[in-house]
Design a protein around this motif. Structure first.
Motif, PDB file in Angstrom:
ATOM      1  N   GLU A  97       0.830  -1.211   0.000  1.00  0.00           N
ATOM      2  CA  GLU A  97       0.000   0.000   0.000  1.00  0.00           C
ATOM      3  C   GLU A  97       0.862   1.257   0.000  1.00  0.00           C
ATOM      4  N   THR A  98       0.260   2.364  -0.414  1.00  0.00           N
ATOM      5  CA  THR A  98       0.921   3.665  -0.357  1.00  0.00           C
ATOM      6  C   THR A  98       0.021   4.656   0.378  1.00  0.00           C
ATOM      7  N   GLY A  99       0.631   5.747   0.831  1.00  0.00           N
ATOM      8  CA  GLY A  99      -0.128   6.776   1.528  1.00  0.00           C
ATOM      9  C   GLY A  99       0.716   8.018   1.721  1.00  0.00           C
ATOM     10  N   ILE A 100       0.180   8.958   2.481  1.00  0.00           N
ATOM     11  CA  ILE A 100       0.828  10.254   2.672  1.00  0.00           C
ATOM     12  C   ILE A 100       0.901  10.589   4.153  1.00  0.00           C
ATOM     13  N   LEU A 101       2.069  11.060   4.575  1.00  0.00           N
ATOM     14  CA  LEU A 101       2.226  11.619   5.914  1.00  0.00           C
ATOM     15  C   LEU A 101       2.497  13.110   5.776  1.00  0.00           C
ATOM     16  N   ALA A 102       1.731  13.915   6.510  1.00  0.00           N
ATOM     17  CA  ALA A 102       1.947  15.369   6.524  1.00  0.00           C
ATOM     18  C   ALA A 102       2.266  15.814   7.940  1.00  0.00           C
ATOM     19  N   TYR A 103       3.316  16.631   8.060  1.00  0.00           N
ATOM     20  CA  TYR A 103       3.662  17.260   9.329  1.00  0.00           C
ATOM     21  C   TYR A 103       3.290  18.730   9.236  1.00  0.00           C
ATOM     22  N   ILE A 104       2.664  19.249  10.275  1.00  0.00           N
ATOM     23  CA  ILE A 104       2.170  20.627  10.263  1.00  0.00           C
ATOM     24  C   ILE A 104       2.648  21.344  11.518  1.00  0.00           C
ATOM     25  N   ASP A 105       3.126  22.558  11.318  1.00  0.00           N
ATOM     26  CA  ASP A 105       3.570  23.397  12.437  1.00  0.00           C
ATOM     27  C   ASP A 105       2.955  24.785  12.254  1.00  0.00           C
ATOM     28  N   LEU A 106       2.269  25.295  13.285  1.00  0.00           N
ATOM     29  CA  LEU A 106       1.643  26.613  13.182  1.00  0.00           C
ATOM     30  C   LEU A 106       2.714  27.700  13.186  1.00  0.00           C
ATOM     31  N   ASP A 107       2.501  28.716  12.375  1.00  0.00           N
ATOM     32  CA  ASP A 107       3.446  29.830  12.288  1.00  0.00           C
ATOM     33  C   ASP A 107       3.099  30.887  13.340  1.00  0.00           C
ATOM     34  N   ASP A 108       4.112  31.354  14.040  1.00  0.00           N
ATOM     35  CA  ASP A 108       3.958  32.448  15.023  1.00  0.00           C
ATOM     36  C   ASP A 108       2.942  32.124  16.116  1.00  0.00           C
ATOM     37  N   PHE A 109       2.857  30.846  16.486  1.00  0.00           N
ATOM     38  CA  PHE A 109       1.897  30.475  17.532  1.00  0.00           C
ATOM     39  C   PHE A 109       2.305  31.037  18.891  1.00  0.00           C
ATOM     40  N   LYS A 110       3.596  31.089  19.158  1.00  0.00           N
ATOM     41  CA  LYS A 110       4.066  31.651  20.430  1.00  0.00           C
ATOM     42  C   LYS A 110       3.613  33.099  20.580  1.00  0.00           C
ATOM     43  N   GLN A 111       3.623  33.823  19.475  1.00  0.00           N
ATOM     44  CA  GLN A 111       3.197  35.220  19.514  1.00  0.00           C
ATOM     45  C   GLN A 111       1.714  35.332  19.885  1.00  0.00           C
ATOM     46  N   ILE A 112       0.902  34.396  19.399  1.00  0.00           N
ATOM     47  CA  ILE A 112      -0.520  34.388  19.761  1.00  0.00           C
ATOM     48  C   ILE A 112      -0.681  34.160  21.257  1.00  0.00           C
ATOM     49  N   ASN A 113       0.052  33.193  21.796  1.00  0.00           N
ATOM     50  CA  ASN A 113      -0.010  32.916  23.235  1.00  0.00           C
ATOM     51  C   ASN A 113       0.455  34.119  24.057  1.00  0.00           C
ATOM     52  N   ASP A 114       1.565  34.699  23.628  1.00  0.00           N
ATOM     53  CA  ASP A 114       2.137  35.819  24.383  1.00  0.00           C
ATOM     54  C   ASP A 114       1.243  37.053  24.339  1.00  0.00           C
ATOM     55  N   THR A 115       0.582  37.268  23.203  1.00  0.00           N
ATOM     56  CA  THR A 115      -0.230  38.478  23.033  1.00  0.00           C
ATOM     57  C   THR A 115      -1.632  38.334  23.613  1.00  0.00           C
ATOM     58  N   PHE A 116      -2.263  37.198  23.376  1.00  0.00           N
ATOM     59  CA  PHE A 116      -3.674  37.043  23.729  1.00  0.00           C
ATOM     60  C   PHE A 116      -3.922  36.039  24.859  1.00  0.00           C
ATOM     61  N   GLY A 117      -2.880  35.313  25.279  1.00  0.00           N
ATOM     62  CA  GLY A 117      -3.033  34.377  26.386  1.00  0.00           C
ATOM     63  C   GLY A 117      -3.229  32.945  25.921  1.00  0.00           C
ATOM     64  N   HIS A 118      -3.051  32.028  26.851  1.00  0.00           N
ATOM     65  CA  HIS A 118      -3.105  30.598  26.514  1.00  0.00           C
ATOM     66  C   HIS A 118      -4.519  30.122  26.208  1.00  0.00           C
ATOM     67  N   ALA A 119      -5.515  30.784  26.754  1.00  0.00           N
ATOM     68  CA  ALA A 119      -6.896  30.397  26.424  1.00  0.00           C
ATOM     69  C   ALA A 119      -7.159  30.608  24.940  1.00  0.00           C
ATOM     70  N   CYS A 120      -6.640  31.722  24.415  1.00  0.00           N
ATOM     71  CA  CYS A 120      -6.751  31.979  22.979  1.00  0.00           C
ATOM     72  C   CYS A 120      -5.962  30.936  22.190  1.00  0.00           C
ATOM     73  N   GLY A 121      -4.756  30.631  22.657  1.00  0.00           N
ATOM     74  CA  GLY A 121      -3.946  29.613  21.995  1.00  0.00           C
ATOM     75  C   GLY A 121      -4.648  28.273  21.957  1.00  0.00           C
ATOM     76  N   ASP A 122      -5.300  27.904  23.038  1.00  0.00           N
ATOM     77  CA  ASP A 122      -6.046  26.639  23.077  1.00  0.00           C
ATOM     78  C   ASP A 122      -7.181  26.637  22.054  1.00  0.00           C
ATOM     79  N   GLU A 123      -7.868  27.765  21.932  1.00  0.00           N
ATOM     80  CA  GLU A 123      -8.958  27.859  20.954  1.00  0.00           C
ATOM     81  C   GLU A 123      -8.427  27.707  19.534  1.00  0.00           C
ATOM     82  N   VAL A 124      -7.260  28.284  19.272  1.00  0.00           N
ATOM     83  CA  VAL A 124      -6.634  28.142  17.950  1.00  0.00           C
ATOM     84  C   VAL A 124      -6.321  26.668  17.672  1.00  0.00           C
ATOM     85  N   LEU A 125      -5.730  25.993  18.640  1.00  0.00           N
ATOM     86  CA  LEU A 125      -5.381  24.580  18.466  1.00  0.00           C
ATOM     87  C   LEU A 125      -6.624  23.727  18.215  1.00  0.00           C
ATOM     88  N   CYS A 126      -7.690  23.994  18.957  1.00  0.00           N
ATOM     89  CA  CYS A 126      -8.929  23.237  18.776  1.00  0.00           C
ATOM     90  C   CYS A 126      -9.548  23.516  17.408  1.00  0.00           C
TER      91      CYS A 126
END
Length: 230
Positions: A97-126
């Motif tokens: 069989e064949t298939g695809i693996l994708a790795y994903i990393d959010l850009d500037d996520f630390k900035q979102i946490n630092d600016t708006f707080g971890h609750a906002c960061g959690d909402e982004v992740l969800c």
């Protein structure tokens, strides 16, 4: 939950001991009425033991699911994803069989946490998790590997179909504007994809997809640097 499993184990041990005692007593009783009474009691305890064993197995299965699941998003965690990846690659080796693996990393996520707080960061992740689940098939696997890193495993997929699917997900995420309180957040993510086949190994596949993701992120940074210089 761990205490419940421990208590259940104690109950199972006590029931087994009681059944053994009744069985021993029944052997020494010559009176038919007494033997019948002992038999009924043994059967009652046996049914109770069966129920206790079923409850124990359900609790253990629940704990196993917890150990494989990210508590925030409900996706597979790194441990759960690696277990599924190993199983999928074993199937690929067996059935070519064949298939695809994708790795994903959010850009500037630390900035979102630092600016708006971890609750906002959690909402982004969800939100990211919901997008990935919605845009993949039920047979595929989506995971949060930790922090702002995700993975998607497209099972039994050809390169063109898999690439097209990941591109659609990337476009959806990179064009998303998420409202947080009075703010509008533009979400961005870097993707790296790698195909697998019957010759692929877990370590090499993960490494290749991870390298592709970081290359994408580097190209983005270089492009921003050139734009700023102009």
């Amino acid at each position: 939950m761990f205490d419940n499993v421990k208590n259940n184990d104690t109950q199972v041990s006590e029931l087994v001991a009681s059944i053994c005692r009744l069985a021993s007593c029944m052997e020494g009783r010559g009176d038919a009425a007494q033997r019948e009474e002992t038999l009924h009691e043994t059967l009652r305890l046996t049914y109770k033991l069966e129920e206790a064993l079923n409850q124990r197995n359900e609790r253990i299965a629940y704990l196993d699911r917890l150990a494989m699941t990210d508590s925030l998003t409900g996706l597979l965690n790194r441990r759960g994803f690696q277990a599924e990846l190993q199983r999928v690659l074993a199937s690929a080796r067996r059935f070519k069989e064949t298939g695809i693996l994708a790795y994903i990393d959010l850009d500037d996520f630390k900035q979102i946490n630092d600016t708006f707080g971890h609750a906002c960061g959690d909402e982004v992740l969800c939100h990211i998790a919901r997008v990935m689940e919605r845009m993949t098939r039920g047979m595929d696997y989506v995971a949060r590997l930790g922090g702002d890193e995700f993975a998607i495993l497209l099972v039994r997929s050809q390169w063109q179909d898999g690439e097209r699917c990941i591109e659609k997900i990337a476009h959806e995420i990179n064009s998303t504007t998420l409202r947080w309180q009075e703010h509008l957040l533009s979400l961005k993510a870097s993707f790296g994809i790698q195909t697998y086949d019957h010759n692929s190994s877990t370590t090499n596949l993960i490494s290749a997809a991870d390298d592709a993701m970081y290359l994408t992120k580097k190209l983005k940074r270089d492009k921003c640097t050139l734009s700023a210089a102009e």
